[in-house]
Design an enzyme around this catalytic site. Structure first.
Site, mmCIF file in Angstrom:
data_model
loop_
_atom_site.group_PDB
_atom_site.id
_atom_site.type_symbol
_atom_site.label_atom_id
_atom_site.label_comp_id
_atom_site.label_asym_id
_atom_site.label_seq_id
_atom_site.Cartn_x
_atom_site.Cartn_y
_atom_site.Cartn_z
ATOM 1 N N TYR A 1 0.501 -1.426 -12.133
ATOM 2 C CA TYR A 1 -0.852 -1.721 -12.800
ATOM 3 C C TYR A 1 -1.055 -0.905 -13.932
ATOM 4 C CZ TYR A 1 -1.153 -2.522 -7.916
ATOM 5 O OH TYR A 1 -1.089 -3.253 -6.487
ATOM 6 N N GLU B 1 3.982 -6.571 1.658
ATOM 7 C CA GLU B 1 3.593 -6.741 0.357
ATOM 8 C C GLU B 1 3.510 -5.613 -0.626
ATOM 9 O OE1 GLU B 1 -0.249 -8.405 0.793
ATOM 10 O OE2 GLU B 1 0.439 -10.254 1.767
ATOM 11 N N PRO B 2 4.578 -5.015 -0.800
ATOM 12 C CA PRO B 2 4.754 -3.721 -1.541
ATOM 13 C C PRO B 2 4.728 -4.067 -3.023
ATOM 14 C CG PRO B 2 6.869 -4.000 -0.867
ATOM 15 C CD PRO B 2 5.962 -5.198 -0.344
ATOM 16 N N GLY B 3 3.956 -3.421 -3.544
ATOM 17 C CA GLY B 3 3.677 -3.582 -5.234
ATOM 18 C C GLY B 3 4.043 -2.155 -5.813
ATOM 19 N N ARG B 4 3.257 -1.171 -5.939
ATOM 20 C CA ARG B 4 3.438 0.155 -6.506
ATOM 21 C C ARG B 4 4.813 0.766 -6.167
ATOM 22 N NH1 ARG B 4 -1.300 3.110 -7.835
ATOM 23 N NH2 ARG B 4 -2.362 1.856 -6.232
ATOM 24 N N CYS C 1 -13.006 3.607 -28.396
ATOM 25 C CA CYS C 1 -14.189 4.056 -28.268
ATOM 26 C C CYS C 1 -15.077 4.129 -27.259
ATOM 27 C CB CYS C 1 -14.654 3.212 -29.611
ATOM 28 S SG CYS C 1 -14.024 3.552 -31.199
ATOM 29 N N ARG D 1 -5.634 3.098 -15.709
ATOM 30 C CA ARG D 1 -5.878 4.072 -14.349
ATOM 31 C C ARG D 1 -6.612 5.399 -14.632
ATOM 32 N NH1 ARG D 1 -2.361 5.386 -11.462
ATOM 33 N NH2 ARG D 1 -3.315 4.620 -9.600
ATOM 34 N N GLY E 1 0.878 -1.243 0.183
ATOM 35 C CA GLY E 1 0.110 -0.089 -0.029
ATOM 36 C C GLY E 1 0.853 1.033 0.177
HETATM 37 N N1 LLP Z 1 -1.261 -6.763 -0.760
HETATM 38 C C1 LLP Z 1 -2.758 -6.827 -1.082
HETATM 39 C C2 LLP Z 1 -3.526 -7.999 -0.207
HETATM 40 C C3 LLP Z 1 -3.354 -6.288 -1.998
HETATM 41 O O1 LLP Z 1 -4.664 -6.267 -2.335
HETATM 42 C C4 LLP Z 1 -2.569 -5.167 -2.886
HETATM 43 C C5 LLP Z 1 -2.931 -4.435 -3.751
HETATM 44 C C6 LLP Z 1 -1.117 -5.077 -2.418
HETATM 45 C C7 LLP Z 1 -0.675 -5.982 -1.521
HETATM 46 C C8 LLP Z 1 -0.126 -3.977 -3.035
HETATM 47 O O2 LLP Z 1 -0.631 -2.857 -2.823
HETATM 48 P P1 LLP Z 1 0.356 -1.747 -3.361
HETATM 49 O O3 LLP Z 1 1.787 -1.778 -2.676
HETATM 50 O O4 LLP Z 1 0.720 -1.937 -4.897
HETATM 51 O O5 LLP Z 1 -0.385 -0.578 -3.115
HETATM 52 N N2 LLP Z 1 -5.128 -1.169 -9.604
HETATM 53 C C9 LLP Z 1 -5.021 -0.268 -8.649
HETATM 54 C C10 LLP Z 1 -4.490 -0.737 -7.381
HETATM 55 C C11 LLP Z 1 -5.069 -2.157 -6.842
HETATM 56 C C12 LLP Z 1 -4.384 -2.459 -5.499
HETATM 57 C C13 LLP Z 1 -5.235 -3.795 -5.166
HETATM 58 N N3 LLP Z 1 -4.333 -4.396 -4.077
HETATM 59 C C14 LLP Z 1 -4.459 1.164 -9.149
HETATM 60 O O6 LLP Z 1 -4.080 1.099 -10.157
HETATM 61 O O7 LLP Z 1 -3.958 1.925 -8.268
#
Ligand code: LLP
Length: 413
Positions: A371, A273-276, A342, A312, A239
């Site tokens: 994403y 659990e970092p993604g972004r 379209c 996005r 997050g």
């Molecule tokens: N862990 C869990 C359980 C999650 O549901 C998520 C993201 C993450 C980790 C990773 O979150 P991050 O570190 O990336 O914020 N498509 C959207 C974001 C959806 C996130 C879904 N869950 C966007 O483009 O902003």
């Protein structure tokens, strides 16, 4: 910090001019920077210092095999939400033993695959899912390692589509039900409680909700341990936000301080659990201007990347920076940058001040590493973009542009 900068007026990814990539592979194309990816991984893990922890990169943010391989080589684990993501992790050489599996709708088949692969733990999101996981565990003659994902009911102050820790959200089990569910699980022969999990939302730009949620969950972790549940992992989800425009998210160091303060005294092994935060600013989407079009109301710039390539802005009204690949001087005018799809929502940028874009000019859509490609579709029968990974002065295609024939693979006329 990222490695997309101008050298003598030309935007580069590390040492590679983006125009050279566009010339060779066409547009739209995603371009990722190895140096940025590895730097972000290192900075986040170093922020947690000596505290026992595991970075489980959230595969959904960007699931390209080359990106997964980089993090696997760095010693990272993975956060997955489907059997498909598990298969990608394995294909990229990631370790199932460092992989956690979340999601409200895991099928029994997916559970079986993950259990057979030997994943670290399942993050279970409902009472019925817990019973199903028990059944799968017993059928396979083993105990499935699990954590309950609890919903701490904290407002993450982010876009409502990506907030997950509110009472009204579909994620996790109500905080108050956790104790009873762990007690129930203790009686089941196909389960083994190993942790506790939460995730309150994505693109978090302030530390306060993180502190509130994790303090609450850490308290629960302590009392579950006191009740004799042998938990070892405290999974705090992902997050951490990034800067798309003017946001000032906590630095990894500030984030880590907040988390470590909140979990003090639990003795828990932390899972993140970092993604972004790892991939967002490590990627751009290269696109070319097709046409300009003046209407009585607006000046439109039509580019060759659409909402199918990067959804996005259309889905969340998200802001992405736009930089000309070749810097130009001039007066800025306000334009709407739109794609070819379209749909009226196919708008990349609204009322954006830009030096009047020229036909054929290249732009980089910034902060598109998270994403972006992972949410791309073939809507309007548009083949998905190519992906390129830059490393210093070298670059390579890490996913070919989809071909038109790929569009109907498996179909029968
Ligand atoms: N862990 C869990 C359980 C999650 O549901 C998520 C993201 C993450 C980790 C990773 O979150 P991050 O570190 O990336 O914020 N498509 C959207 C974001 C959806 C996130 C879904 N869950 C966007 O483009 O902003």
């Amino acid at each position: 910090m990222n490695h997309f900068t101008y050298h003598r007026g030309i935007l580069h990814a590390e040492q590679v001019p983006l125009a050279a990539i566009a010339e060779a592979v066409g547009t739209p194309t995603y371009v990722y920077s190895t140096a940025t990816l590895t730097r972000h991984f290192r900075v986040v893990t170093e922020a947690f210092g000596q505290h026992p922890h595991l970075l489980c990169y959230s595969v959904k943010a960007n699931s390209n095999l080359a990106v997964l391989r980089l993090f696997a080589q760095g010693g990272g684990g993975f956060d997955i939400v489907s059997g498909g993501e598990l298969a990608r992790v394995r294909q990229a050489g990631g370790a199932p033993s460092r992989t956690v599996f979340a999601g409200v709708g895991k099928t029994p088949d997916e559970m079986e695959q993950a259990l057979a692969a030997g994943i670290l733990m399942f993050n279970v999101e409902s009472a019925e899912e817990l019973e199903m996981l028990d059944a799968v565990g017993r059928r396979m003659g083993t105990r499935a390692p699990f954590a309950l994902r609890v919903n701490p009911d904290v407002d993450a102050r982010t876009h409502r589509y990506i907030a997950t820790g509110l009472k009204t959200s579909k994620f996790g089990v109500p905080f108050e039900e956790a104790v009873a569910l762990y007690a129930r699980a203790r009686k089941l022969k196909g389960l083994r409680a190993v942790g506790l999990d939460c995730h309150i939302g994505s693109q978090l730009t302030s530390a306060a909700p993180v502190k509130a949620a994790i303090s609450k969950v850490a308290g629960l972790y302590r009392s579950l341990r006191e009740q004799g549940h042998p938990l070892v992992h405290l999974d705090i989800g992902g997050g951490l936000g990034i800067t798309y425009a003017e946001e000032t998210p906590p630095s990894p160091q500030e984030y880590a301080r907040t988390v470590l303060e909140a979990v003090k005294g639990t003795g828990a092994h932390l899972i993140l659990e970092p993604g972004r935060a790892l991939v967002g600013n490590a990627g751009v989407l290269l696109t070319r201007v097709l046409y300009r079009k003046r209407t009585p109301a607006k000046l439109f710039v039509v580019v060759d990347a659409g909402m199918n390539d990067l959804i996005r802005p259309a889905l969340y009204e998200a802001h992405h920076g736009l930089r000309p690949v070749v810097k130009r001087r001039g007066k800025a005018v306000e334009v709407d940058v739109v794609g070819p799809v379209c749909e009226s929502s196919d708008v990349l940028a609204r009322a954006r001040p830009l030096v009047l874009p020229q036909q054929g000019e290249l732009y980089a859509v910034m902060s598109a590493g998270a994403y972006g490609m992972s949410m791309a579709s073939t809507y309007n029968s548009r083949p998905r973009p190519a992906e390129v990974l830059v490393d210093g002065a070298a670059w390579r295609v890490v996913r070919e542009r989809e071909r038109v024939e790929d569009l109907w693979r498996g179909e029968r006329a």
